[in-house]
Scaffold this motif. Sequence first.
Motif, PDB file in Angstrom:
ATOM      1  N   ASN A  48      21.175  -6.320 -26.229  1.00 13.70           N
ATOM      2  CA  ASN A  48      22.271  -5.613 -25.572  1.00 13.70           C
ATOM      3  C   ASN A  48      22.054  -4.113 -25.662  1.00 13.70           C
ATOM      4  N   MET A  65      31.105  -6.359 -29.123  1.00 13.96           N
ATOM      5  CA  MET A  65      31.536  -6.492 -27.740  1.00 13.96           C
ATOM      6  C   MET A  65      33.000  -6.068 -27.613  1.00 13.96           C
ATOM      7  N   CYS A  69      37.727  -7.630 -22.887  1.00 15.99           N
ATOM      8  CA  CYS A  69      37.117  -8.202 -21.677  1.00 15.99           C
ATOM      9  C   CYS A  69      35.828  -8.958 -21.960  1.00 15.99           C
ATOM     10  N   ASN A  70      35.247  -8.764 -23.135  1.00 16.68           N
ATOM     11  CA  ASN A  70      33.978  -9.404 -23.507  1.00 16.68           C
ATOM     12  C   ASN A  70      32.861  -9.127 -22.510  1.00 16.68           C
ATOM     13  N   SER A  71      32.845  -7.934 -21.930  1.00 17.48           N
ATOM     14  CA  SER A  71      31.850  -7.621 -20.904  1.00 17.48           C
ATOM     15  C   SER A  71      30.916  -6.475 -21.261  1.00 17.48           C
ATOM     16  N   VAL A  72      31.259  -5.657 -22.228  1.00 11.96           N
ATOM     17  CA  VAL A  72      30.419  -4.529 -22.600  1.00 11.96           C
ATOM     18  C   VAL A  72      30.198  -4.507 -24.105  1.00 11.96           C
ATOM     19  N   HIS A  73      29.106  -3.891 -24.518  1.00 17.48           N
ATOM     20  CA  HIS A  73      28.746  -3.795 -25.932  1.00 17.48           C
ATOM     21  C   HIS A  73      28.713  -2.335 -26.352  1.00 17.48           C
ATOM     22  N   HIS A  87      36.426   3.025 -19.310  1.00 16.21           N
ATOM     23  CA  HIS A  87      36.332   1.560 -19.303  1.00 16.21           C
ATOM     24  C   HIS A  87      37.693   0.887 -19.125  1.00 16.21           C
ATOM     25  N   CYS A  91      38.264  -2.771 -17.641  1.00 15.36           N
ATOM     26  CA  CYS A  91      38.604  -3.769 -18.650  1.00 15.36           C
ATOM     27  C   CYS A  91      39.847  -4.550 -18.228  1.00 15.36           C
ATOM     28  N   LEU A  94      38.972  -6.891 -15.362  1.00 14.09           N
ATOM     29  CA  LEU A  94      38.174  -8.041 -15.820  1.00 14.09           C
ATOM     30  C   LEU A  94      39.057  -9.054 -16.552  1.00 14.09           C
ATOM     31  N   ARG A  95      39.976  -8.565 -17.382  1.00 16.79           N
ATOM     32  CA  ARG A  95      40.906  -9.475 -18.079  1.00 16.79           C
ATOM     33  C   ARG A  95      41.765 -10.240 -17.090  1.00 16.79           C
ATOM     34  N   LYS A  98      39.897 -13.080 -15.405  1.00 13.69           N
ATOM     35  CA  LYS A  98      39.592 -14.213 -16.296  1.00 13.69           C
ATOM     36  C   LYS A  98      40.792 -15.131 -16.475  1.00 13.69           C
TER      37      LYS A  98
END
Length: 99
Positions: A48, A65, A69-73, A87, A91, A94-95, A98
């Motif tokens: 990552n 992470m 949103c579990n999309s960026v590190h 972000h 974010c 994205l939430r 989902k």
Amino acid sequence: GAFAMLPSLLDQAIQSRHSTPKTPTDREHVELEMRALTGEMSEMRVLNSCAKCGAVETKRGTYKMCSACNSVHYCSKECQKAHWKGHKAVCKQLRAEKQ
């Protein structure tokens, strides 16, 4: 096979992207691309990169992470905090997607 040619192909790919590699991560990113192209991605464990500074993990799973949103590190809490303003809207979107 194709993997044996990787170092020379890798150097050519880097030279075509930059006159000289600007960061150590340039070579790592091109190496990922080359291994994918030669069908050897299964041998690799993708690392990552930090969404703020771009630093690449040296060991898989060391970066945290975004828990929302579990999309960026991120490599550090400082990078996460500094990146939040930009972000935040992504974010939230994205939430929502989902759910």
